[in-house]
Design a protein around this motif. Structure first.
Motif, short mmCIF file in Angstrom:
data_model
loop_
_atom_site.label_atom_id
_atom_site.label_comp_id
_atom_site.label_asym_id
_atom_site.label_seq_id
_atom_site.Cartn_x
_atom_site.Cartn_y
_atom_site.Cartn_z
N GLN A 278 42.79 -6.88 -29.11
CA GLN A 278 42.39 -5.58 -29.66
C GLN A 278 41.52 -4.79 -28.68
OE1 GLN A 278 39.64 -7.29 -32.94
NE2 GLN A 278 38.73 -5.32 -32.45
N MET A 279 40.90 -5.45 -27.73
CA MET A 279 40.06 -4.74 -26.77
C MET A 279 40.87 -3.97 -25.75
SD MET A 279 36.98 -7.47 -26.07
CE MET A 279 36.19 -6.34 -24.93
N ASP A 280 42.02 -4.54 -25.31
CA ASP A 280 42.80 -3.87 -24.26
C ASP A 280 44.15 -3.38 -24.76
OD1 ASP A 280 44.19 -6.21 -24.57
OD2 ASP A 280 44.02 -6.86 -22.50
N ALA A 281 44.44 -3.53 -26.05
CA ALA A 281 45.68 -3.03 -26.68
C ALA A 281 46.93 -3.73 -26.17
CB ALA A 281 45.81 -1.52 -26.49
N TYR A 282 46.76 -4.79 -25.40
CA TYR A 282 47.86 -5.61 -24.86
C TYR A 282 48.60 -4.92 -23.72
CZ TYR A 282 51.67 -8.99 -24.65
OH TYR A 282 52.57 -9.94 -24.22
N SER A 283 48.87 -3.64 -23.83
CA SER A 283 49.60 -2.94 -22.76
C SER A 283 48.94 -1.60 -22.46
CB SER A 283 51.07 -2.70 -23.15
OG SER A 283 51.19 -1.62 -24.04
N LEU A 284 49.09 -1.14 -21.23
CA LEU A 284 48.49 0.13 -20.83
C LEU A 284 49.13 1.30 -21.58
CD1 LEU A 284 46.42 1.41 -18.94
CD2 LEU A 284 48.21 1.61 -17.21
N PHE A 285 50.43 1.21 -21.82
CA PHE A 285 51.09 2.28 -22.59
C PHE A 285 50.47 2.42 -23.96
CE2 PHE A 285 54.11 3.31 -25.94
CZ PHE A 285 54.53 4.56 -25.55
N THR A 286 50.30 1.29 -24.66
CA THR A 286 49.74 1.33 -26.01
C THR A 286 48.32 1.87 -25.99
OG1 THR A 286 51.09 -0.57 -26.67
CG2 THR A 286 49.18 -0.06 -28.03
N ARG A 287 47.53 1.45 -25.01
CA ARG A 287 46.15 1.91 -24.98
C ARG A 287 46.05 3.40 -24.66
NH1 ARG A 287 40.87 -1.01 -22.19
NH2 ARG A 287 39.36 0.34 -23.23
N LEU A 288 46.86 3.87 -23.72
CA LEU A 288 46.85 5.30 -23.42
C LEU A 288 47.31 6.11 -24.62
CD1 LEU A 288 48.33 5.27 -19.79
CD2 LEU A 288 45.99 5.82 -20.44
N TYR A 289 48.33 5.62 -25.30
CA TYR A 289 48.82 6.31 -26.48
C TYR A 289 47.76 6.33 -27.58
CZ TYR A 289 51.71 7.21 -30.63
OH TYR A 289 52.22 7.71 -31.80
N SER A 290 47.03 5.23 -27.71
CA SER A 290 45.99 5.15 -28.74
C SER A 290 44.81 6.06 -28.42
CB SER A 290 45.50 3.71 -28.88
OG SER A 290 44.44 3.61 -29.81
N GLU A 291 44.35 6.03 -27.17
CA GLU A 291 43.12 6.72 -26.81
C GLU A 291 43.31 8.14 -26.29
OE1 GLU A 291 40.76 2.55 -25.71
OE2 GLU A 291 40.95 4.13 -24.21
N PHE A 292 44.51 8.44 -25.75
CA PHE A 292 44.74 9.78 -25.21
C PHE A 292 46.00 10.44 -25.76
CE2 PHE A 292 42.24 7.39 -22.12
CZ PHE A 292 41.15 8.23 -21.98
N GLY A 293 46.65 9.78 -26.70
CA GLY A 293 47.75 10.38 -27.43
C GLY A 293 49.00 10.63 -26.61
N ILE A 294 49.89 11.39 -27.20
CA ILE A 294 51.16 11.71 -26.53
C ILE A 294 50.92 12.47 -25.24
CG2 ILE A 294 53.32 12.99 -26.78
CD1 ILE A 294 53.12 12.49 -29.80
N ILE A 295 49.94 13.37 -25.26
CA ILE A 295 49.62 14.16 -24.06
C ILE A 295 49.17 13.25 -22.92
CG2 ILE A 295 48.05 15.87 -23.09
CD1 ILE A 295 48.07 17.29 -25.77
N GLY A 296 48.34 12.26 -23.24
CA GLY A 296 47.85 11.34 -22.22
C GLY A 296 48.96 10.51 -21.61
N VAL A 297 49.88 10.04 -22.44
CA VAL A 297 51.01 9.25 -21.93
C VAL A 297 51.90 10.09 -21.03
CG1 VAL A 297 53.11 8.01 -22.57
CG2 VAL A 297 51.02 7.65 -23.88
N LEU A 298 52.23 11.31 -21.48
CA LEU A 298 53.08 12.19 -20.68
C LEU A 298 52.41 12.59 -19.37
CD1 LEU A 298 54.57 14.53 -23.45
CD2 LEU A 298 55.67 12.59 -22.30
N LEU A 299 51.10 12.82 -19.42
CA LEU A 299 50.37 13.19 -18.20
C LEU A 299 50.37 12.02 -17.21
CD1 LEU A 299 48.61 15.17 -16.64
CD2 LEU A 299 46.62 14.28 -17.85
#
Length: 397
Positions: free
Chosen positions: A314-335
């Motif tokens: 739960q600390m690292d969300a297992y994957s960078l994609f999941t964490r970016l999506y969680s913390e920076f949303g769709i905009i963060g993933v696309l950026l």
């Protein structure tokens, strides 16, 4: 000559500190800040100001506690600024640093092979001391050297393995290095290592595959049909290969019942992957995310359970994609995807090797400062506009 020896020494110490984990890496970089000339970091200051503003705005709507944000913000700022000063002061050319990184991966692979053989013969783990650095997974025959998990070791050496095949004639000039690195990667039995290597081989030999693609259609279809219908209780497959097939099969099939209660009966890797992805999808502010360091908070708010392994990754969300999506949303993933494409340099093997490791982090590894993610980002950036055979011409600004 003295300056050259100092640079070599500091580069080696940094690379070794990265391999020893986040605490050693952060401590070394913090000490390094007091022994080097400081360069202005205006762009970094602007970037972190935007992170602060982003969290302030999103937190106004979601009302999350600020403790995790402050922790991640401070450590991330320290690392980004420290690496900037390191590259400006102690990296006159990338190739000099990169060769040390590849050699370190080879040394770690040798150590890992010894560890693997000793454990296989005696059931004794010669890397027991790593338990003092962090939480070590239960030891098995899988190779991990002195890193915390086999998956971490696989990810750590993936850029070196990729470079061995991307750099023209490298494998002919350094056959022993290539053999040791590839053998070590295979003996991790890490799913991410195998999948990233498959991706790399497809990328490397894409012209040949496209030319004869019709030969591969039937085998690929049969393989995926087998994956979809695979049962973990099936007879005739044992060990790590069986585990990899099971994880792949369960990860794919689990999307038909995308609820945490169904994830809890799967293997732990699949459980961690899908649970964190579900949390990220259920968290508020899906367009912009909930802010730096907030995935752990979202996890506890969106998902509660008395499952024995509740909270896994739960600390690292297992994957960078999941964490970016969680913390920076769709905009963060696309950026992020835009930046990876924007700074990709197909003529620079080091740059492509970095791209491969970022793809692996997107699948497995959401920690922002564990085993060199920021280091890889700097190498990726500084090789983005450098000709393939002229890595010494770097404008470190």
């Amino acid at each position: 000559m003295v300056l050259g020896k100092k640079i070599d020494c500091i580069q080696w110490l940094l690379l070794i500190s990265i391999s020893l984990g986040r605490y050693v890496e952060v401590a070394f970089l913090f000490l390094l800040l007091f022994s080097c000339r400081w360069y202005k970091f205006k762009k970094i200051a602007i970037f972190f100001s935007l992170l602060l503003i982003h969290f302030a705005i999103t937190n106004y709507f979601v009302g999350y506690p600020i403790g995790k944000f402050v922790q991640q913000f401070v450590v991330l700022l320290l690392l980004v600024v420290s690496y900037y000063q390191f590259f400006r002061n102690y990296v006159p050319d990338i190739e000099r640093l990169w060769d040390k990184y590849v050699r370190l991966c080879v040394y770690l692979s040798y150590f890992g092979l010894v560890q693997f053989i000793v454990y296989f013969l005696t059931n004794v783990d010669i890397s027991f001391w790593t338990s003092f650095i962090g939480d070590v997974s239960q030891q098995s025959y899988r190779l991990r050297a002195y890193l915390l998990e086999p998956g971490y070791f696989a990810t750590f050496i993936i850029p070196a393995v990729s470079y061995c095949f991307l750099q023209e004639n490298y494998w002919r000039q350094h056959k022993s290095r290539v053999v040791v690195l590839v053998t070590a990667l295979l003996l991790t039995f890490a799913t991410i290592g195998y999948f990233v290597m498959c991706f790399f081989l497809l990328y490397r030999y894409r012209r040949i595959l496209l030319k004869y693609c019709y030969f591969f259609v039937v085998p690929v279809i049969l393989f995926f049909l087998y994956i979809f219908n695979y049962s973990v209780r099936e007879e005739g497959m044992e060990g790590a290969w069986r585990a990899m097939i099971a994880k792949t099969s369960e990860s794919i099939n689990a999307f038909s019942d995308f609820e945490p209660k169904y994830f809890e009966v799967l293997n732990l890797s699949t459980y961690a992957l899908l649970t964190n992805l579900w949390v990220a999808n259920e968290a508020p502010c899906r367009l912009t995310g909930t802010g730096l360091g907030t995935h752990e908070v979202s996890y506890e708010m969106e998902y509660q359970s008395d499952f024995q392994f509740y909270g896994l990754n739960q600390m690292d969300a297992y994957s960078l994609f999941t964490r970016l999506y969680s913390e920076f949303g769709i905009i963060g993933v696309l950026l992020t995807i835009y930046l990876l494409v924007r700074y990709r340099n197909s003529k620079a093997p080091i740059n492509i090797a970095m791209l491969v490791v970022f793809i692996s982090y997107f699948v497995r590894g959401g920690h922002y400062f564990l085993y060199g993610l920021i280091f890889y980002a700097y190498v990726f950036y500084y090789t983005s506009s450098v000709p393939a055979n002229d890595m010494k011409r770097l404008d470190l600004k």
